[in-house]
Design a protein around this motif. Structure first.
Motif, PDB file in Angstrom:
ATOM      1  N   SER A  29     -15.692  10.495   6.594  1.00 56.03           N
ATOM      2  CA  SER A  29     -14.945  10.213   7.811  1.00 56.03           C
ATOM      3  C   SER A  29     -14.493   8.746   7.822  1.00 56.03           C
ATOM      4  O   SER A  29     -14.918   7.920   7.002  1.00 56.03           O
ATOM      5  CB  SER A  29     -15.816  10.511   9.031  1.00 56.03           C
ATOM      6  OG  SER A  29     -16.965   9.643   9.033  1.00 56.03           O
ATOM      7  N   ARG A  30     -13.612   8.452   8.760  1.00 61.54           N
ATOM      8  CA  ARG A  30     -13.090   7.092   8.842  1.00 61.54           C
ATOM      9  C   ARG A  30     -14.190   6.110   9.211  1.00 61.54           C
ATOM     10  O   ARG A  30     -14.284   4.999   8.655  1.00 61.54           O
ATOM     11  CB  ARG A  30     -11.957   7.044   9.870  1.00 61.54           C
ATOM     12  CG  ARG A  30     -11.238   5.696   9.899  1.00 61.54           C
ATOM     13  CD  ARG A  30     -10.247   5.647  11.030  1.00 61.54           C
ATOM     14  NE  ARG A  30     -10.938   5.693  12.330  1.00 61.54           N
ATOM     15  CZ  ARG A  30     -10.325   5.526  13.508  1.00 61.54           C
ATOM     16  NH1 ARG A  30      -9.019   5.342  13.555  1.00 61.54           N
ATOM     17  NH2 ARG A  30     -11.010   5.579  14.629  1.00 61.54           N
ATOM     18  N   THR A  45      -8.405   4.379   7.351  1.00 65.15           N
ATOM     19  CA  THR A  45      -7.542   5.563   7.479  1.00 65.15           C
ATOM     20  C   THR A  45      -6.706   5.762   6.231  1.00 65.15           C
ATOM     21  O   THR A  45      -6.544   6.886   5.729  1.00 65.15           O
ATOM     22  CB  THR A  45      -6.630   5.416   8.700  1.00 65.15           C
ATOM     23  OG1 THR A  45      -7.435   5.223   9.875  1.00 65.15           O
ATOM     24  CG2 THR A  45      -5.762   6.641   8.894  1.00 65.15           C
ATOM     25  N   ALA A  46      -6.173   4.645   5.650  1.00 65.47           N
ATOM     26  CA  ALA A  46      -5.374   4.754   4.429  1.00 65.47           C
ATOM     27  C   ALA A  46      -6.215   5.234   3.260  1.00 65.47           C
ATOM     28  O   ALA A  46      -5.785   6.064   2.443  1.00 65.47           O
ATOM     29  CB  ALA A  46      -4.723   3.403   4.116  1.00 65.47           C
ATOM     30  N   ARG A  48      -8.928   7.081   3.428  1.00 63.61           N
ATOM     31  CA  ARG A  48      -9.272   8.499   3.644  1.00 63.61           C
ATOM     32  C   ARG A  48      -8.096   9.411   3.296  1.00 63.61           C
ATOM     33  O   ARG A  48      -8.267  10.469   2.688  1.00 63.61           O
ATOM     34  CB  ARG A  48      -9.678   8.708   5.096  1.00 63.61           C
ATOM     35  CG  ARG A  48     -10.265  10.078   5.372  1.00 63.61           C
ATOM     36  CD  ARG A  48     -10.818  10.147   6.786  1.00 63.61           C
ATOM     37  NE  ARG A  48     -11.509  11.400   6.987  1.00 63.61           N
ATOM     38  CZ  ARG A  48     -10.904  12.544   7.337  1.00 63.61           C
ATOM     39  NH1 ARG A  48      -9.593  12.554   7.523  1.00 63.61           N
ATOM     40  NH2 ARG A  48     -11.623  13.634   7.498  1.00 63.61           N
ATOM     41  N   GLU A  49      -6.854   8.992   3.662  1.00 62.33           N
ATOM     42  CA  GLU A  49      -5.686   9.793   3.307  1.00 62.33           C
ATOM     43  C   GLU A  49      -5.485   9.836   1.797  1.00 62.33           C
ATOM     44  O   GLU A  49      -5.083  10.869   1.236  1.00 62.33           O
ATOM     45  CB  GLU A  49      -4.447   9.217   3.994  1.00 62.33           C
ATOM     46  CG  GLU A  49      -4.454   9.394   5.513  1.00 62.33           C
ATOM     47  CD  GLU A  49      -3.239   8.763   6.158  1.00 62.33           C
ATOM     48  OE1 GLU A  49      -2.455   8.116   5.421  1.00 62.33           O
ATOM     49  OE2 GLU A  49      -3.072   8.923   7.390  1.00 62.33           O
ATOM     50  N   ALA A  50      -5.759   8.756   1.115  1.00 60.99           N
ATOM     51  CA  ALA A  50      -5.651   8.746  -0.350  1.00 60.99           C
ATOM     52  C   ALA A  50      -6.676   9.678  -0.981  1.00 60.99           C
ATOM     53  O   ALA A  50      -6.392  10.393  -1.954  1.00 60.99           O
ATOM     54  CB  ALA A  50      -5.822   7.315  -0.868  1.00 60.99           C
ATOM     55  N   ILE A  52      -7.953  12.347   0.443  1.00 54.51           N
ATOM     56  CA  ILE A  52      -7.520  13.728   0.742  1.00 54.51           C
ATOM     57  C   ILE A  52      -6.415  14.154  -0.208  1.00 54.51           C
ATOM     58  O   ILE A  52      -6.386  15.287  -0.703  1.00 54.51           O
ATOM     59  CB  ILE A  52      -7.059  13.818   2.211  1.00 54.51           C
ATOM     60  CG1 ILE A  52      -8.249  13.625   3.163  1.00 54.51           C
ATOM     61  CG2 ILE A  52      -6.391  15.160   2.488  1.00 54.51           C
ATOM     62  CD1 ILE A  52      -7.867  13.561   4.622  1.00 54.51           C
ATOM     63  N   ALA A  53      -5.478  13.236  -0.511  1.00 57.05           N
ATOM     64  CA  ALA A  53      -4.397  13.571  -1.442  1.00 57.05           C
ATOM     65  C   ALA A  53      -4.931  13.837  -2.840  1.00 57.05           C
ATOM     66  O   ALA A  53      -4.505  14.771  -3.537  1.00 57.05           O
ATOM     67  CB  ALA A  53      -3.370  12.441  -1.464  1.00 57.05           C
TER      68      ALA A  53
END
Length: 290
Positions: A29-30, A45-46, A48-50, A52-53
């Motif tokens: 989590s963040r 947040t950046a 975590r998005e990386a 997930i990608a």
């Protein structure tokens, strides 16, 4: 005095973020990224998005059944011009050019779809050869010709039965009130008829007609069923009428009892109703079948 914090780029933080994802067993989590890597909310947040990608790319597996078009297909070779030899740099006339076969992955196997157990293979039934009348198989048998039964023996048998039945019914009609009447008064006063003849004509003729409709096989199903039972009933009533007449004559009775008179008087009406019902059944069922 506290030294200022230097912002670290995402590329330097990604290895630590991957180690954290492996430790957690998924994308953290963040808040977990912020507390573990000491970063702010936007950078967490950046990261975590990386992650997930990267997880989405790792889960994407190419379909082994999808084959790419080969890109290294050589251009078609034009035939050598007339008069050129095979040893002058060009391909020999009539030489075979090997076909370019696209590679097939080793893990891909061509498997035929299984046959469902609910649909077993149909049984193969061998047609038996036709056997002719001479006993040789493979030849078609000639159709047999059926011969009709002669009519004259039936007329010879039915003539005495007709005389006995006619006499019995006419005699029973006389004992139950049937007699000579003048059906055309004022028109033909001399014309008279004995109503007792309506008994043998109605009962016995209907019995023969219903048996014909039943046994011929040409009448519809409902008409055949009605003809069967009404015909058998008519024959039974005819036999009872003959028995009643001979018993009354043997006993010397000149007038039949009331219950015999009632039953005999209702016979013409009953025969008319059964004949009309059978005719309607045959006509209606024939129209439905057509």
């Amino acid at each position: 005095m506290t030294a200022p914090t230097v912002a670290r780029p995402l590329a330097d933080l990604m290895p630590a973020a991957r180690d954290l994802a492996e430790e957690v067993g998924g994308v953290p989590s963040r808040n977990r990224i912020m507390s573990a890597l000491r970063v702010g909310a936007p950078k967490a947040t950046a990261l975590r998005e990386a992650l997930i990608a990267e997880a989405a790319e790792a889960e994407t597996v190419p379909d082994p059944w999808t084959f790419a078009e080969p890109t290294d297909v050589p251009a078609p070779v034009s035939p050598a011009p007339a008069g050129s030899a095979s040893g002058l740099g060009g391909p020999a006339v009539g030489s075979a050019v090997p076909a370019q076969v696209s590679p097939v992955p080793a893990e891909v196997e061509q498997v035929s779809p299984p046959v469902p157990a609910a649909y077993p293979p149909a049984e193969v039934v061998e047609a038996s050869p036709q056997v002719a009348a001479d006993g040789h198989p493979g030849t078609s048998a000639a159709p047999r010709r059926t011969r009709r039964v002669s009519v004259w023996p039936l007329m010879l048998i039915g003539l005495p039965a007709f005389v006995a039945i006619w006499a019995g019914w006419v005699g029973l009609g006389g004992l139950t009130g049937f007699g000579v009447v003048h059906p055309l008064p004022g028109i033909a006063d001399g014309f008279s008829i004995n109503t007792a003849i309506t008994l043998p004509i109605g009962v016995e003729v209907y019995a023969a007609y219903s048996l014909r409709a039943w046994l011929s096989g040409s009448a519809p199903a409902r008409a055949r069923a009605f003809a069967k039972w009404s015909g058998i009933g008519s024959l039974a009533v005819g036999a009872l009428g003959q028995v009643a007449y001979h018993l009354l004559v043997a006993a010397g009775i000149e007038a039949a009892p009331w219950w015999i008179t009632t039953a005999v008087a209702c016979l013409p009406v009953a025969v008319l109703g059964m004949a009309a019902a059978l005719a309607h059944l045959m006509h209606d069922d024939a129209e439905v079948t057509r």
